[in-house]
Design a protein around this motif. Sequence first.
Motif, PDB file in Angstrom:
ATOM      1  N   SER A 171      41.992  43.135  45.873  1.00  0.00           N
ATOM      2  CA  SER A 171      42.656  43.536  44.630  1.00  0.00           C
ATOM      3  C   SER A 171      41.794  43.168  43.431  1.00  0.00           C
ATOM      4  CB  SER A 171      44.025  42.863  44.522  1.00  0.00           C
ATOM      5  OG  SER A 171      44.878  43.306  45.550  1.00  0.00           O
ATOM      6  N   TYR A 172      41.231  41.974  43.470  1.00  0.00           N
ATOM      7  CA  TYR A 172      40.357  41.529  42.380  1.00  0.00           C
ATOM      8  C   TYR A 172      39.025  42.292  42.396  1.00  0.00           C
ATOM      9  CZ  TYR A 172      36.817  38.701  40.070  1.00  0.00           C
ATOM     10  OH  TYR A 172      35.769  38.296  39.293  1.00  0.00           O
ATOM     11  N   HIS A 173      38.474  42.469  43.590  1.00  0.00           N
ATOM     12  CA  HIS A 173      37.156  43.079  43.740  1.00  0.00           C
ATOM     13  C   HIS A 173      37.160  44.551  43.327  1.00  0.00           C
ATOM     14  CE1 HIS A 173      33.102  43.100  45.404  1.00  0.00           C
ATOM     15  NE2 HIS A 173      33.379  44.189  46.107  1.00  0.00           N
ATOM     16  N   GLN A 174      38.276  45.230  43.573  1.00  0.00           N
ATOM     17  CA  GLN A 174      38.329  46.678  43.360  1.00  0.00           C
ATOM     18  C   GLN A 174      39.105  47.094  42.120  1.00  0.00           C
ATOM     19  OE1 GLN A 174      40.046  47.987  47.062  1.00  0.00           O
ATOM     20  NE2 GLN A 174      38.183  47.621  48.234  1.00  0.00           N
ATOM     21  N   THR A 175      39.866  46.161  41.524  1.00  0.00           N
ATOM     22  CA  THR A 175      40.736  46.510  40.395  1.00  0.00           C
ATOM     23  C   THR A 175      40.351  45.690  39.167  1.00  0.00           C
ATOM     24  OG1 THR A 175      42.520  46.872  41.971  1.00  0.00           O
ATOM     25  CG2 THR A 175      43.130  46.785  39.654  1.00  0.00           C
ATOM     26  N   LYS A 176      40.018  46.348  38.099  1.00  0.00           N
ATOM     27  CA  LYS A 176      39.541  45.647  36.905  1.00  0.00           C
ATOM     28  C   LYS A 176      40.643  44.871  36.190  1.00  0.00           C
ATOM     29  CE  LYS A 176      35.709  48.828  35.986  1.00  0.00           C
ATOM     30  NZ  LYS A 176      35.098  49.767  35.014  1.00  0.00           N
ATOM     31  N   ASN A 177      41.913  45.242  36.415  1.00  0.00           N
ATOM     32  CA  ASN A 177      42.976  44.582  35.658  1.00  0.00           C
ATOM     33  C   ASN A 177      43.554  43.367  36.383  1.00  0.00           C
ATOM     34  OD1 ASN A 177      44.299  45.883  37.684  1.00  0.00           O
ATOM     35  ND2 ASN A 177      45.814  46.896  36.394  1.00  0.00           N
ATOM     36  N   ILE A 178      42.894  42.900  37.452  1.00  0.00           N
ATOM     37  CA  ILE A 178      43.279  41.659  38.135  1.00  0.00           C
ATOM     38  C   ILE A 178      42.222  40.608  37.816  1.00  0.00           C
ATOM     39  CG2 ILE A 178      43.576  40.537  40.376  1.00  0.00           C
ATOM     40  CD1 ILE A 178      45.871  42.338  39.823  1.00  0.00           C
ATOM     41  N   SER A 179      42.616  39.520  37.199  1.00  0.00           N
ATOM     42  CA  SER A 179      41.652  38.470  36.861  1.00  0.00           C
ATOM     43  C   SER A 179      41.447  37.539  38.052  1.00  0.00           C
ATOM     44  CB  SER A 179      42.150  37.664  35.660  1.00  0.00           C
ATOM     45  OG  SER A 179      43.235  36.826  36.026  1.00  0.00           O
ATOM     46  N   LEU A 180      40.328  36.830  38.057  1.00  0.00           N
ATOM     47  CA  LEU A 180      40.044  35.877  39.129  1.00  0.00           C
ATOM     48  C   LEU A 180      41.086  34.765  39.145  1.00  0.00           C
ATOM     49  CD1 LEU A 180      38.147  35.059  41.424  1.00  0.00           C
ATOM     50  CD2 LEU A 180      36.769  33.817  39.736  1.00  0.00           C
ATOM     51  N   ASP A 181      41.458  34.266  37.984  1.00  0.00           N
ATOM     52  CA  ASP A 181      42.469  33.197  37.921  1.00  0.00           C
ATOM     53  C   ASP A 181      43.798  33.658  38.504  1.00  0.00           C
ATOM     54  OD1 ASP A 181      40.710  31.444  36.769  1.00  0.00           O
ATOM     55  OD2 ASP A 181      41.433  31.706  34.725  1.00  0.00           O
ATOM     56  N   PHE A 182      44.164  34.914  38.256  1.00  0.00           N
ATOM     57  CA  PHE A 182      45.417  35.471  38.772  1.00  0.00           C
ATOM     58  C   PHE A 182      45.365  35.565  40.300  1.00  0.00           C
ATOM     59  CE2 PHE A 182      48.499  39.044  39.355  1.00  0.00           C
ATOM     60  CZ  PHE A 182      49.585  38.488  38.692  1.00  0.00           C
ATOM     61  N   ALA A 183      44.189  35.885  40.842  1.00  0.00           N
ATOM     62  CA  ALA A 183      44.028  35.972  42.300  1.00  0.00           C
ATOM     63  C   ALA A 183      44.032  34.602  42.953  1.00  0.00           C
ATOM     64  CB  ALA A 183      42.729  36.700  42.632  1.00  0.00           C
ATOM     65  N   LEU A 184      43.614  33.577  42.212  1.00  0.00           N
ATOM     66  CA  LEU A 184      43.446  32.235  42.778  1.00  0.00           C
ATOM     67  C   LEU A 184      44.631  31.300  42.537  1.00  0.00           C
ATOM     68  CD1 LEU A 184      39.692  31.574  41.847  1.00  0.00           C
ATOM     69  CD2 LEU A 184      40.624  32.398  44.021  1.00  0.00           C
ATOM     70  N   PHE A 185      45.759  31.827  42.110  1.00  0.00           N
ATOM     71  CA  PHE A 185      46.962  31.015  41.872  1.00  0.00           C
ATOM     72  C   PHE A 185      46.768  29.982  40.754  1.00  0.00           C
ATOM     73  CE2 PHE A 185      47.070  32.387  46.289  1.00  0.00           C
ATOM     74  CZ  PHE A 185      48.372  32.820  46.480  1.00  0.00           C
ATOM     75  N   LYS A 186      45.850  30.257  39.828  1.00  0.00           N
ATOM     76  CA  LYS A 186      45.613  29.302  38.741  1.00  0.00           C
ATOM     77  C   LYS A 186      46.792  29.298  37.766  1.00  0.00           C
ATOM     78  CE  LYS A 186      41.426  27.722  39.630  1.00  0.00           C
ATOM     79  NZ  LYS A 186      40.326  28.015  38.717  1.00  0.00           N
ATOM     80  N   GLU A 187      47.175  28.108  37.311  1.00  0.00           N
ATOM     81  CA  GLU A 187      48.317  27.989  36.408  1.00  0.00           C
ATOM     82  C   GLU A 187      48.058  28.626  35.050  1.00  0.00           C
ATOM     83  OE1 GLU A 187      49.541  23.958  36.094  1.00  0.00           O
ATOM     84  OE2 GLU A 187      50.095  23.767  38.218  1.00  0.00           O
TER      85      GLU A 187
END
Length: 488
Positions: free
Chosen positions: A212-228
Amino acid sequence: MSSNLSLVLSFLLAISSSSCSSRAQAMGVNWGTTASHPLPPAKVVELLKSNNITKIKLFDADPFVLNALSGSKIDLTIGIPNSMLRSLNSSKKAAESWVHDNLTRYSSDGANGVRIEYIAVGDEPFLQSYGEQFYPFVVGAAANIQTALIQAKLANEVKVVVPCSSDAFQSDSGLPSKGHFRPDVNKTMIELLKFLTRHRSPFFVTISPFLSYHQTKNISLDFALFKENARPRNDSHKIYKNSFDLSFDTLVNALSIAGFPQMDIVIAKIGWPTDGAANATSYIAETFMKGLMDHLHSKSGTPLRPRDPPIETYIFSLLDEDQRSITSGNFERHWGVFTFDGQAKYNVHFGQGSGKLLNAQNVEYLSSKWCVVNNNIDLSNATASALEACSVADCSALSPGGSCYNIRWPGNISYAFNSYYQRQDQKANSCGFGGLGLITTVDPSVDNCRFSVELKASQSISSLGYCIVHWMIPLMATILLCFLGVSF
């Protein structure tokens, strides 16, 4: 890879409450064998048992693997490859033979047998890149396997499921409230969901925050990594704080629209690769795995299913596999929590009551020799030779963002040469390259770029032998069925 890395693991049963009943949430691992020099099955089973891993999902019914698992008390999901769907759909006898050869034979031996929990019919047959080639066969194959289980008196112990890819469902807005199954797969999916409901089987699905992160520009790395500190998503007053919940509830909504709002969900594959692409590193994988485990063990569920997490989750995957298809990206060969030789990659806490994750022990390697480029001769043709080597060997670590991407020329040429040399079991003539290659006993590894030494042939199934065994078994079964007059 240092053997004293501590990786904390807890694959414990957790009880999650819902308004109707208490349900067990369990954790397992996918074990793939698409490797040129796979770790011997018996050694992998030792690795699983030493780390108290009690659930495994396989992608096929490899007899070597099933024999190694006999008496291990490990719960097992056995996969049926997509290539077998047509014959299983057409022939009940083929389904009966498959169940006899791969279930009855191994499960009838009591405590010394194999504990089979699920049969996974197909491997993500609805994957968009496959087109519609498997659609006509999926439900029929599942139904025939189910009938064969009933005849074998195994239907009360083993459930039939169909693993679905993460692209089988989608949302036009990117939000769960608009989630639905792909239009092209919707008709077949309804048939499948009716079948699963009839037999009280769960919905197996891949969720991939990395893709989702790799292929979609509107997903941030922090959002993928469960960052608060990740920016949350608001969907009809439901707040999404991570990519996992977003994908899970998109599926929940798709199931509801299809008429199956209460269907149990099993996460068949989820993980984070450690090489072969930008942000595919051991450090980031550790961050993702810790966030995932904390989230699952909190039993908080998702906005659409509060306090109702997936009933089971299978991490993808146990080991790296250097022969996996890289159509989706070079990272496909680096999903393992362990390296190809069973060494832990990173530290992560999987929950309370956990113990130290142990590396595979007494692994036998080929000699400590590497093939590198000979710097004392003309290297004008070296790049062409390296590309030829990479067409056969695994050079995925050289891709942009990979662990060996930054090594200088001709170090990258040496990496390609060595990958080929190891793939060929260190045969002297495999380090020729028209005089460009040179065998050395000095490890050429640089920083995080590991020049590997392969496993001994006696400690693995050789690439050729492994492929022959893997393909000959279903081929011989098909020939036998044709000889008996079974129609396909």
